[in-house]
Design a protein around this motif. Structure first.
Motif: not given
Length: 317
Positions: A55-56, A59-60, A72, A74, A109, A111-112, A151
């Motif tokens: 997923k990461t 996007v990258n 990104r 986190q 992004l 993330d989580e 994500t």
């Protein structure tokens, strides 16, 4: 340049873009298509899949191929809104100075995203909707184009904070990533266990993407396609007259008007990348599941009987 020529040029650039992304991302064709569609529409996407499905990386790679700045973030339980938006500090002259946070980028992004409390999730809301942020009473515009690609891990629900419906509605698509096929996984392992480095060329610039967004909005749509989209969304509302028996039985809540707007925008973009100059009902159907699945809420009966959101949407289509 006429819109017809612009559409033809976009189709050929889109094919090159897909093959460039394909150098790094093996399979996941549907996910790549939907991420690019959301970018061409100016929308945000929620990527849902178990760990290790790239997923990461997806996007990258997309941000590299589109020539956009990428950051990104986190998301963790102790992340604060200022960690995303930025904060004011005292400089050496005893003046307050604003230090921009990672939100000031083209592609974020998240993330989580469900790992962080609602207070921090809400910090993204204004940015996603208004393309601006307010800090200490000061208003800051974000650079355009601006996208949030978030994500979420569907398995591990301990220590997570489910996204509120208002925030889910801000995402144009919810994109479910699945495990690769046997041959795809063999290719992934070959690519990632050698020392060859893949360089992704960029096929667009930030300005060109803004032009594509304008082009998508200019695409004409017939009234019957708009009426089909609005009627489809209306059928997801259990209390409406149009609701089917299955909807009344298995849904608590249906989709709101933003779903109808997104169906038409995404249908326009889907038509354009397919080389058509106007969307038809098939284009609406092609984007219906990722647009509606996170906007409708199942009840306990649906959970007990194993009825999925995809089953319900397919019954309407």
């Amino acid at each position: 340049m006429s819109d017809v020529v612009a559409v033809d040029q976009l189709v050929s650039k889109y094919q090159k873009l897909k093959s460039e992304i394909g150098k790094v991302i093996v399979g996941q064709d549907e996910a790549v298509n939907l991420v690019l569609l959301s970018i061409f529409c100016g929308g945000h996407s929620l990527l849902i899949g178990v760990p290790g499905l790239a997923k990461t990386l997806l996007v990258n790679t997309v941000s590299d191929a589109l020539g956009l700045h990428f950051k990104r973030i986190q998301f963790t339980p102790d992340l604060m809104p200022s960690d995303i938006l930025g904060s004011e500090i005292l400089d050496e002259n005893r003046q307050f100075k604003f230090i921009k946070g990672p939100i000031f980028s083209n592609i974020i992004l998240a993330d989580e995203i469900n790992r962080t409390p609602p207070k921090t999730q809400a910090a993204l809301l204004e940015a996603m909707q208004e393309r601006s942020v307010t800090i200490s009473g000061s208003h800051y515009k974000l650079d355009l184009p601006f996208y949030v690609l978030a994500t979420q891990n569907p398995i591990e629900q301990e220590g997570t904070y489910p996204l509120p419906e208002a925030q889910l509605d801000r995402f144009m698509f919810s994109i479910h990533l699945d495990y690769p096929s046997f041959n795809e996984e063999v290719q992934v392992v070959k690519n990632t266990t050698s020392n060859e480095e893949t360089i992704v060329d960029s096929y667009f610039s930030a300005q060109e993407i803004l032009e594509v967004q304008k082009l998508v909005r200019k695409i004409p749509v017939t009234d019957n396609v708009i009426e089909y989209a609005v009627s489809l969304v209306g059928k997801t509302r259990p209390k409406s007259k149009e609701a089917t028996e299955m909807v009344q039985k298995y849904l608590d809540w249906g989709a709101g008007p933003r779903a109808s707007q997104n169906l038409i925008l995404a249908a326009k973009a889907h038509a354009v990348i397919s080389g058509k100059y106007s969307p038809d009902i098939e284009d609406v159907k092609a984007v219906a599941i990722p647009i509606l699945s996170h906007r409708i809420v199942k009840n306990y009966k649906a959970e007990a009987e194993g009825v999925t959101l995809t089953d319900i949407i397919n019954s309407l289509l």
